[in-house]
Design an enzyme around this catalytic site. Sequence first.
Site, PDB file in Angstrom:
ATOM      1  N   LYS A  75       0.863  -1.185   0.000  1.00 38.21           N
ATOM      2  CA  LYS A  75       0.000   0.000   0.000  1.00 38.21           C
ATOM      3  C   LYS A  75       0.896   1.230   0.000  1.00 38.21           C
ATOM      4  O   LYS A  75       1.938   1.233   0.683  1.00 38.21           O
ATOM      5  CB  LYS A  75      -0.885  -0.038   1.257  1.00 38.21           C
ATOM      6  CG  LYS A  75      -1.916   1.076   1.360  1.00 38.21           C
ATOM      7  CD  LYS A  75      -2.773   0.894   2.625  1.00 38.21           C
ATOM      8  CE  LYS A  75      -3.852   1.959   2.750  1.00 38.21           C
ATOM      9  NZ  LYS A  75      -4.710   1.753   3.945  1.00 38.21           N
ATOM     10  N   SER A 150      -9.737   1.902   2.991  1.00 36.14           N
ATOM     11  CA  SER A 150      -8.846   2.668   2.148  1.00 36.14           C
ATOM     12  C   SER A 150      -7.844   1.814   1.363  1.00 36.14           C
ATOM     13  O   SER A 150      -7.249   2.310   0.414  1.00 36.14           O
ATOM     14  CB  SER A 150      -8.077   3.681   2.994  1.00 36.14           C
ATOM     15  OG  SER A 150      -7.237   3.022   3.911  1.00 36.14           O
ATOM     16  N   SER A 174      -9.960  -0.517   7.124  1.00 36.86           N
ATOM     17  CA  SER A 174      -9.372  -0.389   5.792  1.00 36.86           C
ATOM     18  C   SER A 174      -8.681  -1.610   5.208  1.00 36.86           C
ATOM     19  O   SER A 174      -8.319  -1.593   4.033  1.00 36.86           O
ATOM     20  CB  SER A 174      -8.397   0.784   5.760  1.00 36.86           C
ATOM     21  OG  SER A 174      -9.103   1.976   5.639  1.00 36.86           O
TER      22      SER A 174
HETATM   23  N1  GLN Z   1     -13.112   4.270   6.501  1.00 36.87           N
HETATM   24  C1  GLN Z   1     -12.524   4.678   7.733  1.00 36.87           C
HETATM   25  C2  GLN Z   1     -12.086   6.112   7.613  1.00 36.87           C
HETATM   26  O1  GLN Z   1     -12.346   6.694   6.619  1.00 36.87           O
HETATM   27  C3  GLN Z   1     -11.368   3.782   8.079  1.00 36.87           C
HETATM   28  C4  GLN Z   1     -10.174   4.057   7.268  1.00 36.87           C
HETATM   29  C5  GLN Z   1      -9.010   3.193   7.667  1.00 36.87           C
HETATM   30  O2  GLN Z   1      -9.144   2.154   8.302  1.00 36.87           O
HETATM   31  N2  GLN Z   1      -7.827   3.662   7.320  1.00 36.87           N
HETATM   32  O3  GLN Z   1     -11.504   6.676   8.486  1.00 36.87           O
END
Ligand code: GLN
Length: 485
Positions: A75, A150, A174
């Site tokens: 990532k 994400s 995410s």
């Molecule tokens: N969707 C959640 C957010 O927008 C979690 C994102 C994540 O785990 N990095 O914060």
Amino acid sequence: MHDQTIAELATALERGECSSVELTRAALERIERAADLNAFITVTPESALAEAEAADAARARGEAGPLTGIPIAHKDIFCTEGVRTSCASRMLENFVPPYDAFVVERLRAAGTVSVGKTNMDEFAMGSSNETSYFGAVKNPWDRQAVPGGSSGGSAAAVAAGLVPAATGTDTGGSIRQPAALTGISGLKPTYGRVSRYGIVAFASSLDQAGPMASSAEDLAILLQGMAGFDRRDSTCVERPVPDYRAQMAATDLRGLRVGLPREFLEAEGVDAEVSGSISAAAQALGDAGAEVREISLPNAGMAVPVYYVIAPAEASSNLSRFDGVRYGYRCEAPADLEDLYKRSRGEGFGEEVKRRIMVGTYALSAGYYDAYYHKAQQVRRLVQQDFARAFESVDVIAGPTAPSTAFPLGAKADDPVQMYLSDIFTIAVNLAGLPALSVPAGFGGGRPIGLQLIGSHFDEGRLLGAAHGYQQITDWHRQRPPVEE
Ligand code: GLN
């Protein structure tokens, strides 16, 4: 070869049926052919082939481990020495770190070949991969739909068979949510199990790195490569790393106590197909001898609001380092210092990131700190206690990973609250610092559904064992998206 697991590829490499150079070439070709998915921000063919050659040479010397020569992707939130690490932001568009993140270092030492950096939501803020400065990622199961976020690029890359595995980070879901939406397996380890050193920080008390792959067994192999103590992350826990594959293999579904939280089953806004698949999964676990029972997590409903105070608060503090002075984006011709700060941050960050910084700054400001941040920390404790109580009577907790299957691109892009609700089942786990994973458990309208399994702190071995057991009696994880040539 593209539909094989790491465990299978390792056997093929071992038997000399293929080389790492061949696997790497095949991965690079597939990445190029699947360019429309937009799963990658940066592809590194030269260094990948050099690493593959080194892996083949190590194998020839008899120095191969289970990950030697396996192509993977990272990532774009993990710092990679000499390779751009953008975090999908204009702010870091041209940032080339002088060092590797711990996870990158460890997986490199284990012999993996890095083919590049995957797309993601900007600074890992999002649930659809649409906040990326480099554009949205498409779901290989349905190119009109999001892959989740994400870690959407990593998820799409594994689902489409571009690479057998990829790394992700999970602050509120995410790793698990994109794994669910793309039909792969993904694990968020216990907070402190894997060093956060070299991960661009989002919300430091919640962020955790983990593997994404196509089976629970592969997750065990990858976690083995990633886990470990590291002085450079003060919240990393010094604790021996067990043999995850052995623990996984030793876990029997017979007698395993599985809890189904009532609050998850009764939650509003869950697709009927998702509930149906989760009930079927619970049934399958029960038929295999697990003791499935209903449990309660009374404060689970507070998790999303609590998270959206704590995560933005920590983000606003972490992202204050991007000031246009030290590194990252700097605006053209600033009039003075104030203008430099304002325009560099104004132009460098995207909308969702700015929203989080503003919410977080507000929640931390004098006069509001007690009402918001302090209160949120108190409720966080209640959420943790719910889980602690539940784990007195069950070994793992099961439920849906996400309330719906992959939604159409753009469907929630203008409605942050709807987007935030994508994580109703994953966020509590981060607040409590627990390990949890998502494994494929069915389909709704041709799009994958994920089963979430949550474990007790540092109980990854048993958690992986439960998931592996489930994958022995089902073949959802073997399904692959239709090939578009
Ligand atoms: N969707 C959640 C957010 O927008 C979690 C994102 C994540 O785990 N990095 O914060």
